[in-house]
Design a protein around this motif. Structure first.
Motif, PDB file in Angstrom:
ATOM      1  N   PHE A   1       0.877  -1.165   0.000  1.00 25.72           N
ATOM      2  CA  PHE A   1       0.000   0.000   0.000  1.00 25.72           C
ATOM      3  C   PHE A   1       0.918   1.220   0.000  1.00 25.72           C
ATOM      4  N   ASP A   2       1.043   1.820  -1.153  1.00 29.99           N
ATOM      5  CA  ASP A   2       2.027   2.876  -1.394  1.00 29.99           C
ATOM      6  C   ASP A   2       1.557   4.199  -0.776  1.00 29.99           C
ATOM      7  N   GLU A   3       2.277   4.662   0.230  1.00 29.63           N
ATOM      8  CA  GLU A   3       1.891   5.894   0.921  1.00 29.63           C
ATOM      9  C   GLU A   3       1.903   7.108  -0.003  1.00 29.63           C
ATOM     10  N   THR A   4       2.727   7.080  -1.033  1.00 29.31           N
ATOM     11  CA  THR A   4       2.757   8.187  -1.989  1.00 29.31           C
ATOM     12  C   THR A   4       1.399   8.365  -2.651  1.00 29.31           C
ATOM     13  N   ILE A   5       0.724   7.245  -2.901  1.00 28.73           N
ATOM     14  CA  ILE A   5      -0.605   7.276  -3.524  1.00 28.73           C
ATOM     15  C   ILE A   5      -1.693   7.468  -2.467  1.00 28.73           C
TER      16      ILE A   5
ATOM     17  N   ASN B   1       2.806  -1.497   4.170  1.00 29.03           N
ATOM     18  CA  ASN B   1       2.364  -0.109   4.034  1.00 29.03           C
ATOM     19  C   ASN B   1       3.594   0.791   4.149  1.00 29.03           C
ATOM     20  N   GLY B   2       3.821   1.625   3.165  1.00 29.78           N
ATOM     21  CA  GLY B   2       4.979   2.518   3.164  1.00 29.78           C
ATOM     22  C   GLY B   2       5.315   2.897   1.740  1.00 29.78           C
ATOM     23  N   THR B   3       6.480   3.463   1.520  1.00 27.82           N
ATOM     24  CA  THR B   3       6.917   3.717   0.150  1.00 27.82           C
ATOM     25  C   THR B   3       7.609   2.459  -0.367  1.00 27.82           C
ATOM     26  N   PRO B   4       7.533   2.209  -1.671  1.00 35.93           N
ATOM     27  CA  PRO B   4       8.205   1.018  -2.210  1.00 35.93           C
ATOM     28  C   PRO B   4       9.695   0.975  -1.871  1.00 35.93           C
TER      29      PRO B   4
ATOM     30  N   ARG C   1       8.704   5.241 -10.369  1.00 35.52           N
ATOM     31  CA  ARG C   1       8.837   4.347  -9.210  1.00 35.52           C
ATOM     32  C   ARG C   1       9.632   3.100  -9.567  1.00 35.52           C
ATOM     33  N   ASP C   2       9.292   2.475 -10.693  1.00 34.64           N
ATOM     34  CA  ASP C   2       9.955   1.225 -11.068  1.00 34.64           C
ATOM     35  C   ASP C   2      11.415   1.446 -11.439  1.00 34.64           C
ATOM     36  N   LYS C   3      11.712   2.591 -12.015  1.00 32.16           N
ATOM     37  CA  LYS C   3      13.106   2.915 -12.327  1.00 32.16           C
ATOM     38  C   LYS C   3      13.931   3.016 -11.045  1.00 32.16           C
TER      39      LYS C   3
END
Length: 434
Positions: free
Chosen positions: A38-42, A79-82, A111-113
């Motif tokens: 669960f990406d906190e950025t989103i 839960n956090g940033t990737p 993000r994937d980069k």
């Protein structure tokens, strides 16, 4: 010494079956740890009762139940940033390869980069696969290698390629025994990630041969509600697009299939032209002198414009997270052309409210109604919100459901005169794009 493993990272592919990246991970020679972040950025940009977050969480729990019951395994939910989560995972496990399915939105690409770079510094491979589309990136382009900017030739080549090659399915469900066993993995509740269960739920989809066959005849009439509700399920991958395309292609009437092709057309436009997330595809349309009247925008958002079909659509959206596609075109055109409010404001409101929000389709369709996008409606095409009722809701059934007071004195007075608004729009647009 830690047991070497591979990781599969779920994102827009919340299913155990026919999942390309998951299949590739499971058939490799290491046990697979499935994860979801669960990406906190989103999440930080969403209301705490967002129905899409509830839907994601419920979908994960459904998958968890199958894995625990039948395979003594589960999905590790974080839960956090990737970056934070993968930094922690690298410390906790001996990871050989991270597998995932590709995402094409600007944030996802960035993000994937970053994740690939992080993994590379730790000698971990990052393998990505095509899963949420039939054709991606440069697979459907012109003979000179440039992207299509018009839907019709794109769809023609798409259909030819599909008929020639079909699709390959990936029976990931047959390999689930290759997941990591017997360890306690984090399984977060909605409360754990700072959310609560939504009052309005994402609807189940209905894709039957009858619906597909009759789609062209019924899809324009919002009162009949003969739409599939497939959007959120494709957006979050709870259903395989390969399965849906194959089902649609079995019918003689290909209107439903063409809607799935539109989805891929807008995806490749956003991938080739990422600036369209913020700017008009046709730069001269960014010269339009938008009025952006806050009072009128609020009335539009709340379904209080005094135009019943527009108001019905906005009230349906606010109450259910869904709006009929025909009505979406009307409310979008009304905002941009009758009220001269920037399409970006409408796009952002839809992004907040629509359960099936998909950046590429949302931006593509908003730029279409504004006239600023690829293959767009010409700026002088302005829907008449009154005559649209006669065409698509002649018995007022849809309006009566969502705007029951539309014939009462209590109903809002039209916030703009159609004729005057049309003339103003033509003048302002012409000044900008000439």
């Amino acid at each position: 010494m830690k047991q070497p493993i591979n990781i599969f990272w779920f994102r827009r592919d919340l299913r155990l079956e026919d999942n390309h990246g998951f299949y590739e991970a499971l058939k490799a020679d290491k046990p697979v740890l499935p994860i979801f972040i669960f990406d906190e950025t989103i999440l930080s940009k969403l209301p705490k009762d967002d129905a899409r977050v509830t839907f994601i969480h419920e979908s994960l729990q459904t998958m968890q139940d199958t894995l625990k019951k039948d395979y003594n395994s589960s999905i590790a939910i974080y839960n956090g940033t990737p970056e934070e989560i993968f930094t922690s995972l690298i410390k906790d496990y001996s990871i050989e390869t991270v597998y995932t399915n590709r995402d094409y939105e600007p944030y996802a690409l960035s993000r994937d980069k970053n994740i690939e770079s992080l993994l590379k510094t730790n000698d971990i491979s990052f393998n990505t696969y095509k899963d949420q589309v039939i054709f991606e990136r440069n697979e459907i382009v012109k003979k000179d290698g440039t992207p299509y900017r018009v839907y019709t030739p794109f769809s023609r080549v798409w259909m030819e390629e599909y008929k020639r090659n079909g699709v390959q399915f990936f029976p990931s469900e047959e390999l689930l025994n290759n997941t990591v066993k017997d360890i306690e993995l984090p399984n977060l509740s909605l409360i754990d990630i700072g959310f609560k269960e939504a009052n309005v739920k994402v609807e189940h989809y209905t894709v039957t041969p009858t619906l597909i066959a009759g789609y062209e005849a019924t899809r324009n009439f919002p009162a009949q509600d003969n739409t599939s509700k497939l959007g959120p399920h494709l957006r979050f991958g709870t259903v395989s697009v390969r399965k849906m395309v194959n089902e649609a292609s079995k019918q003689k009437n290909i209107t439903f299939l063409k809607e799935l092709v539109w989805r891929e057309f807008f995806m490749q436009i956003l991938w080739h032209f990422p600036h369209t997330a913020k700017d008009s595809f046709k730069p001269k349309y960014d010269r339009i002198d938008w009025r952006n009247n806050e009072t009128e925008f609020k009335a539009w958002c709340e379904g209080q414009t005094g135009y019943p079909l527009v108001d019905a659509g906005m009230r349906q959206l606010n109450a259910t997270g869904f709006m009929h596609n025909r009505v979406r075109m009307l409310v979008g055109s009304f905002l941009c052309k009758h009220l001269l409010i920037d399409w970006r404001l409408g796009e952002a409101y839809f992004a907040l409210k629509l359960h099936d929000y998909d950046m590429s389709s949302n931006i593509g369709n908003w730029q279409w109604v504004a006239g600023s996008g690829v293959d767009a409606a010409p700026y002088f095409r302005i829907f008449n919100p009154t005559t649209q009722i006669e065409k698509f809701d002649k018995q007022h059934a849809y309006i009566k459901k969502w705007v029951p007071e539309y014939q009462e004195l209590t109903y809002a007075t039209p916030i703009v005169d159609h004729k005057e608004a049309r003339e103003r729009c033509l003048r302002v647009y012409k000044e900008a794009v000439s």
